[in-house]
Write a protein that holds these residues in place. Sequence first.
Motif, PDB file in Angstrom:
ATOM      1  N   ALA A 142     -14.038   3.953  13.409  1.00  0.00           N
ATOM      2  CA  ALA A 142     -13.231   4.735  12.474  1.00  0.00           C
ATOM      3  C   ALA A 142     -11.957   4.010  12.052  1.00  0.00           C
ATOM      4  O   ALA A 142     -11.378   4.325  11.017  1.00  0.00           O
ATOM      5  N   ASN A 143     -11.514   3.018  12.835  1.00  0.00           N
ATOM      6  CA  ASN A 143     -10.293   2.288  12.504  1.00  0.00           C
ATOM      7  C   ASN A 143     -10.562   0.845  12.047  1.00  0.00           C
ATOM      8  O   ASN A 143      -9.648   0.025  12.007  1.00  0.00           O
ATOM      9  N   TYR A 144     -11.798   0.524  11.693  1.00  0.00           N
ATOM     10  CA  TYR A 144     -12.128  -0.824  11.220  1.00  0.00           C
ATOM     11  C   TYR A 144     -11.400  -1.097   9.901  1.00  0.00           C
ATOM     12  O   TYR A 144     -11.359  -0.242   9.017  1.00  0.00           O
ATOM     13  N   GLU A 145     -10.833  -2.303   9.780  1.00  0.00           N
ATOM     14  CA  GLU A 145     -10.081  -2.665   8.587  1.00  0.00           C
ATOM     15  C   GLU A 145     -10.726  -3.837   7.866  1.00  0.00           C
ATOM     16  O   GLU A 145     -11.122  -4.827   8.491  1.00  0.00           O
ATOM     17  N   CYS A 146     -10.805  -3.713   6.548  1.00  0.00           N
ATOM     18  CA  CYS A 146     -11.251  -4.802   5.691  1.00  0.00           C
ATOM     19  C   CYS A 146     -10.488  -4.691   4.377  1.00  0.00           C
ATOM     20  O   CYS A 146      -9.654  -3.803   4.220  1.00  0.00           O
ATOM     21  N   GLU A 147     -10.762  -5.612   3.450  1.00  0.00           N
ATOM     22  CA  GLU A 147     -10.037  -5.617   2.181  1.00  0.00           C
ATOM     23  C   GLU A 147     -10.999  -5.717   1.014  1.00  0.00           C
ATOM     24  O   GLU A 147     -12.084  -6.280   1.121  1.00  0.00           O
ATOM     25  N   VAL A 148     -10.551  -5.212  -0.134  1.00  0.00           N
ATOM     26  CA  VAL A 148     -11.234  -5.387  -1.408  1.00  0.00           C
ATOM     27  C   VAL A 148     -10.275  -6.150  -2.320  1.00  0.00           C
ATOM     28  O   VAL A 148      -9.120  -5.741  -2.472  1.00  0.00           O
ATOM     29  N   TRP A 149     -10.751  -7.256  -2.897  1.00  0.00           N
ATOM     30  CA  TRP A 149      -9.961  -8.071  -3.823  1.00  0.00           C
ATOM     31  C   TRP A 149     -10.556  -7.919  -5.223  1.00  0.00           C
ATOM     32  O   TRP A 149     -11.728  -8.203  -5.441  1.00  0.00           O
ATOM     33  N   ILE A 150      -9.721  -7.508  -6.171  1.00  0.00           N
ATOM     34  CA  ILE A 150     -10.135  -7.367  -7.567  1.00  0.00           C
ATOM     35  C   ILE A 150      -9.316  -8.360  -8.398  1.00  0.00           C
ATOM     36  O   ILE A 150      -8.085  -8.331  -8.334  1.00  0.00           O
ATOM     37  N   PRO A 151      -9.962  -9.212  -9.217  1.00  0.00           N
ATOM     38  CA  PRO A 151      -9.184 -10.104 -10.088  1.00  0.00           C
ATOM     39  C   PRO A 151      -8.533  -9.280 -11.201  1.00  0.00           C
ATOM     40  O   PRO A 151      -9.204  -8.451 -11.836  1.00  0.00           O
ATOM     41  N   VAL A 152      -7.220  -9.457 -11.391  1.00  0.00           N
ATOM     42  CA  VAL A 152      -6.500  -8.637 -12.363  1.00  0.00           C
ATOM     43  C   VAL A 152      -5.558  -9.471 -13.224  1.00  0.00           C
ATOM     44  O   VAL A 152      -5.186 -10.590 -12.873  1.00  0.00           O
ATOM     45  N   GLN A 153      -5.180  -8.855 -14.335  1.00  0.00           N
ATOM     46  CA  GLN A 153      -4.123  -9.386 -15.193  1.00  0.00           C
ATOM     47  C   GLN A 153      -3.363  -8.193 -15.766  1.00  0.00           C
ATOM     48  O   GLN A 153      -3.919  -7.089 -15.850  1.00  0.00           O
ATOM     49  N   LYS A 154      -2.100  -8.410 -16.138  1.00  0.00           N
ATOM     50  CA  LYS A 154      -1.308  -7.343 -16.730  1.00  0.00           C
ATOM     51  C   LYS A 154      -1.933  -6.919 -18.053  1.00  0.00           C
ATOM     52  O   LYS A 154      -2.463  -7.740 -18.782  1.00  0.00           O
ATOM     53  N   LYS A 155      -1.879  -5.620 -18.344  1.00  0.00           N
ATOM     54  CA  LYS A 155      -2.392  -5.104 -19.633  1.00  0.00           C
ATOM     55  C   LYS A 155      -1.504  -5.572 -20.745  1.00  0.00           C
ATOM     56  O   LYS A 155      -0.330  -5.769 -20.607  1.00  0.00           O
ATOM     57  N   PRO A 187     -12.564 -19.235  -8.569  1.00  0.00           N
ATOM     58  CA  PRO A 187     -11.416 -19.836  -9.247  1.00  0.00           C
ATOM     59  C   PRO A 187     -10.085 -19.280  -8.746  1.00  0.00           C
ATOM     60  O   PRO A 187     -10.030 -18.210  -8.128  1.00  0.00           O
ATOM     61  N   ALA A 188      -9.018 -20.016  -9.038  1.00  0.00           N
ATOM     62  CA  ALA A 188      -7.671 -19.529  -8.754  1.00  0.00           C
ATOM     63  C   ALA A 188      -7.419 -18.317  -9.646  1.00  0.00           C
ATOM     64  O   ALA A 188      -7.625 -18.389 -10.859  1.00  0.00           O
ATOM     65  N   LEU A 189      -7.030 -17.219  -9.050  1.00  0.00           N
ATOM     66  CA  LEU A 189      -6.832 -15.976  -9.794  1.00  0.00           C
ATOM     67  C   LEU A 189      -5.694 -15.170  -9.185  1.00  0.00           C
ATOM     68  O   LEU A 189      -5.257 -15.426  -8.061  1.00  0.00           O
ATOM     69  N   GLN A 190      -5.273 -14.179  -9.938  1.00  0.00           N
ATOM     70  CA  GLN A 190      -4.365 -13.160  -9.414  1.00  0.00           C
ATOM     71  C   GLN A 190      -5.249 -12.004  -8.960  1.00  0.00           C
ATOM     72  O   GLN A 190      -6.159 -11.589  -9.683  1.00  0.00           O
ATOM     73  N   TRP A 191      -4.971 -11.485  -7.766  1.00  0.00           N
ATOM     74  CA  TRP A 191      -5.816 -10.455  -7.172  1.00  0.00           C
ATOM     75  C   TRP A 191      -5.001  -9.219  -6.823  1.00  0.00           C
ATOM     76  O   TRP A 191      -3.876  -9.324  -6.323  1.00  0.00           O
ATOM     77  N   ALA A 192      -5.588  -8.059  -7.035  1.00  0.00           N
ATOM     78  CA  ALA A 192      -5.089  -6.817  -6.446  1.00  0.00           C
ATOM     79  C   ALA A 192      -5.877  -6.654  -5.147  1.00  0.00           C
ATOM     80  O   ALA A 192      -7.107  -6.666  -5.159  1.00  0.00           O
ATOM     81  N   VAL A 193      -5.164  -6.557  -4.038  1.00  0.00           N
ATOM     82  CA  VAL A 193      -5.806  -6.489  -2.723  1.00  0.00           C
ATOM     83  C   VAL A 193      -5.556  -5.103  -2.124  1.00  0.00           C
ATOM     84  O   VAL A 193      -4.410  -4.667  -1.996  1.00  0.00           O
ATOM     85  N   PHE A 194      -6.653  -4.445  -1.769  1.00  0.00           N
ATOM     86  CA  PHE A 194      -6.617  -3.094  -1.224  1.00  0.00           C
ATOM     87  C   PHE A 194      -7.158  -3.105   0.194  1.00  0.00           C
ATOM     88  O   PHE A 194      -8.179  -3.731   0.465  1.00  0.00           O
ATOM     89  N   GLN A 195      -6.498  -2.379   1.081  1.00  0.00           N
ATOM     90  CA  GLN A 195      -7.009  -2.245   2.437  1.00  0.00           C
ATOM     91  C   GLN A 195      -7.963  -1.052   2.490  1.00  0.00           C
ATOM     92  O   GLN A 195      -7.720  -0.012   1.867  1.00  0.00           O
TER      93      GLN A 195
END
Length: 162
Positions: free
Chosen positions: A149-162, A96-104
């Motif tokens: 050692a320099n491979y890059e990927c991302e983690v996406w977590i669905p978030v909302q403001k507290k 679904p359409a969501l707001q995500w916190a994206v971490f490298q």
Amino acid sequence: MDYKIVEHEKFQVVGVKKVFSFDAGQNLVEIPKFWGEVLSDGTMERLEELKNGAVSRYMGICNVSKEQAPKKEMDYWIAVDYDGETPVGTEKLEVPALQWAVFQSVGAMPDAIQQTWQKIYAEWLPTSGYEHAAGPEIEVYGPGDNRAANYECEVWIPVQKK
């Protein structure tokens, strides 16, 4: 932790999935084995042929249903972006359409991404002003040597403001 907050429209993926226990960290051992199977049995090549667009990215998607949560189980998908009918041998997931916190995450897999997950839950979420929203968690893997050692990927977590 460095992160960015992004809005993303809904999208569809196809791939393969398995159910894993996240009790006592079993998923941390079993999911890398699942990736090994998909890489060695020809599934990854089939997914490569299905990808939409020129961007070479794969996703590992963690999805815990309300029925799975009490049993400490989750679906884990290895998937690619795809629009259209579900190809034979795959399953479809609508994100679904969501707001995500994206971490490298930078480093050799699977250690680097497992450390990123740990920091997100232990450090970032408790102090960020955000809370986990309903929706899947997504690992986005790009091209390159994922053992480097320099491979890059991302983690996406669905978030909302507290």
